[in-house]
Design a protein around this motif. Structure first.
Motif, PDB file in Angstrom:
ATOM      1  N   UNK A 134       0.840  -1.179   0.000  1.00 47.73           N
ATOM      2  CA  UNK A 134       0.000   0.000   0.000  1.00 47.73           C
ATOM      3  C   UNK A 134       0.885   1.242   0.000  1.00 47.73           C
ATOM      4  N   UNK A 135       1.023   1.832  -1.186  1.00 51.61           N
ATOM      5  CA  UNK A 135       1.846   3.040  -1.301  1.00 51.61           C
ATOM      6  C   UNK A 135       0.927   4.245  -1.181  1.00 51.61           C
ATOM      7  N   UNK A 136       1.086   4.941  -0.064  1.00 48.06           N
ATOM      8  CA  UNK A 136       0.319   6.175   0.103  1.00 48.06           C
ATOM      9  C   UNK A 136       1.157   7.352  -0.376  1.00 48.06           C
ATOM     10  N   UNK A 137       2.291   7.513   0.233  1.00 47.15           N
ATOM     11  CA  UNK A 137       3.206   8.587  -0.108  1.00 47.15           C
ATOM     12  C   UNK A 137       4.606   7.995  -0.218  1.00 47.15           C
ATOM     13  N   UNK A 138       5.145   7.988  -1.420  1.00 47.54           N
ATOM     14  CA  UNK A 138       6.431   7.347  -1.667  1.00 47.54           C
ATOM     15  C   UNK A 138       7.539   8.045  -0.880  1.00 47.54           C
ATOM     16  N   UNK A 139       7.536   9.364  -0.870  1.00 42.71           N
ATOM     17  CA  UNK A 139       8.584  10.090  -0.147  1.00 42.71           C
ATOM     18  C   UNK A 139       8.535   9.799   1.352  1.00 42.71           C
ATOM     19  N   UNK A 140       7.340   9.601   1.878  1.00 44.23           N
ATOM     20  CA  UNK A 140       7.189   9.265   3.293  1.00 44.23           C
ATOM     21  C   UNK A 140       7.778   7.884   3.593  1.00 44.23           C
ATOM     22  N   UNK A 141       7.554   6.931   2.699  1.00 50.00           N
ATOM     23  CA  UNK A 141       8.112   5.590   2.881  1.00 50.00           C
ATOM     24  C   UNK A 141       9.638   5.618   2.772  1.00 50.00           C
ATOM     25  N   UNK A 142      10.152   6.371   1.820  1.00 52.05           N
ATOM     26  CA  UNK A 142      11.599   6.477   1.648  1.00 52.05           C
ATOM     27  C   UNK A 142      12.226   7.122   2.880  1.00 52.05           C
ATOM     28  N   UNK A 143      11.624   8.189   3.372  1.00 56.10           N
ATOM     29  CA  UNK A 143      12.146   8.837   4.587  1.00 56.10           C
ATOM     30  C   UNK A 143      12.074   7.909   5.789  1.00 56.10           C
ATOM     31  N   UNK A 144      11.008   7.106   5.868  1.00 62.35           N
ATOM     32  CA  UNK A 144      10.883   6.153   6.965  1.00 62.35           C
ATOM     33  C   UNK A 144      11.997   5.123   6.960  1.00 62.35           C
ATOM     34  N   UNK A 145      12.337   4.605   5.791  1.00 64.56           N
ATOM     35  CA  UNK A 145      13.437   3.633   5.682  1.00 64.56           C
ATOM     36  C   UNK A 145      14.772   4.294   5.995  1.00 64.56           C
ATOM     37  N   UNK A 146      14.973   5.493   5.456  1.00 65.39           N
ATOM     38  CA  UNK A 146      16.247   6.186   5.637  1.00 65.39           C
ATOM     39  C   UNK A 146      16.466   6.585   7.099  1.00 65.39           C
ATOM     40  N   UNK A 147      15.424   7.056   7.760  1.00 68.15           N
ATOM     41  CA  UNK A 147      15.577   7.551   9.127  1.00 68.15           C
ATOM     42  C   UNK A 147      15.514   6.461  10.178  1.00 68.15           C
ATOM     43  N   UNK A 148      15.044   5.277   9.802  1.00 70.13           N
ATOM     44  CA  UNK A 148      14.999   4.212  10.805  1.00 70.13           C
ATOM     45  C   UNK A 148      16.085   3.180  10.524  1.00 70.13           C
ATOM     46  N   UNK A 149      15.891   2.356   9.521  1.00 69.28           N
ATOM     47  CA  UNK A 149      16.797   1.240   9.274  1.00 69.28           C
ATOM     48  C   UNK A 149      18.196   1.688   8.844  1.00 69.28           C
ATOM     49  N   UNK A 150      18.257   2.521   7.824  1.00 74.09           N
ATOM     50  CA  UNK A 150      19.560   2.862   7.244  1.00 74.09           C
ATOM     51  C   UNK A 150      20.431   3.642   8.233  1.00 74.09           C
ATOM     52  N   UNK A 151      19.836   4.541   8.975  1.00 72.08           N
ATOM     53  CA  UNK A 151      20.597   5.344   9.931  1.00 72.08           C
ATOM     54  C   UNK A 151      21.213   4.464  11.029  1.00 72.08           C
ATOM     55  N   UNK A 152      20.452   3.515  11.540  1.00 73.35           N
ATOM     56  CA  UNK A 152      20.969   2.664  12.612  1.00 73.35           C
ATOM     57  C   UNK A 152      21.983   1.651  12.067  1.00 73.35           C
TER      58      UNK A 152
END
Length: 158
Positions: A134-152
């Motif tokens: 379910x893609x609501x907002x692509x930029x929101x999903x990308x930011x979620x991955x970048x700020x959670x998984x990738x950062x840690x």
């Protein structure tokens, strides 16, 4: 880093055997005292103090667990609705991770999270092709991955 863990274990075992009782609590006290000693002597090691990485790994596990629970609840709510209002799609995610194990870990974490699946990774290991339920907002999903998984993951690999 691994020799610091081994050295801390040796200090804990030494404390445990020198104390009056060889119990688990004696080992834990020895481990904590050993960690303090290693921290005080950290300038003599070429690698950073190992408990920083341990804290980063625990943080990664906690963030993954949180995201896993949230994604499970979202998928559960989607399934229980009488009318499915899904907008599935594929989007690209540009990663700044460099090492193969970092990219693999990120891919595994995205795939294990319900509702998302890493379909492919580009040959240069820079782009992940992700299918989302379910893609609501692509930029929101990308930011979620970048700020959670990738950062840690970056914190763990530093």
């Amino acid at each position: 880093m691994s020799y610091q863990i081994i050295l801390n274990m040796i200090l804990a075992l030494t404390w445990m055997f020198l104390s009056t009782s060889a119990t688990g609590s004696s080992f834990v006290i020895g481990y904590l005292l050993g960690a303090i000693i290693l921290y005080l002597f950290r300038r003599f090691f070429d690698t950073p103090f190992y408990l920083r990485k341990v804290v980063s790994v625990v943080k990664l596990i906690l963030i993954f667990s949180r995201e896993l629970i949230i994604a499970n609840l979202d998928v559960f709510k989607t399934i229980l609705r009488p009318k499915l209002e899904l907008t599935p799609g594929i989007f690209t995610y540009e990663t700044s991770l460099k090492k193969d194990w970092e990219i693999t870990l990120l891919s595994i974490m995205i795939t294990l999270t319900p509702g998302t699946l890493v379909m492919d990774i580009s040959p240069d290991n820079k782009t992940l092709y992700i299918h989302a339920l379910n893609i609501r907002e692509i930029n929101e999903m990308i930011d979620g991955i970048r700020n959670s998984f990738e950062q840690v993951i970056k914190e763990v690999s530093e």
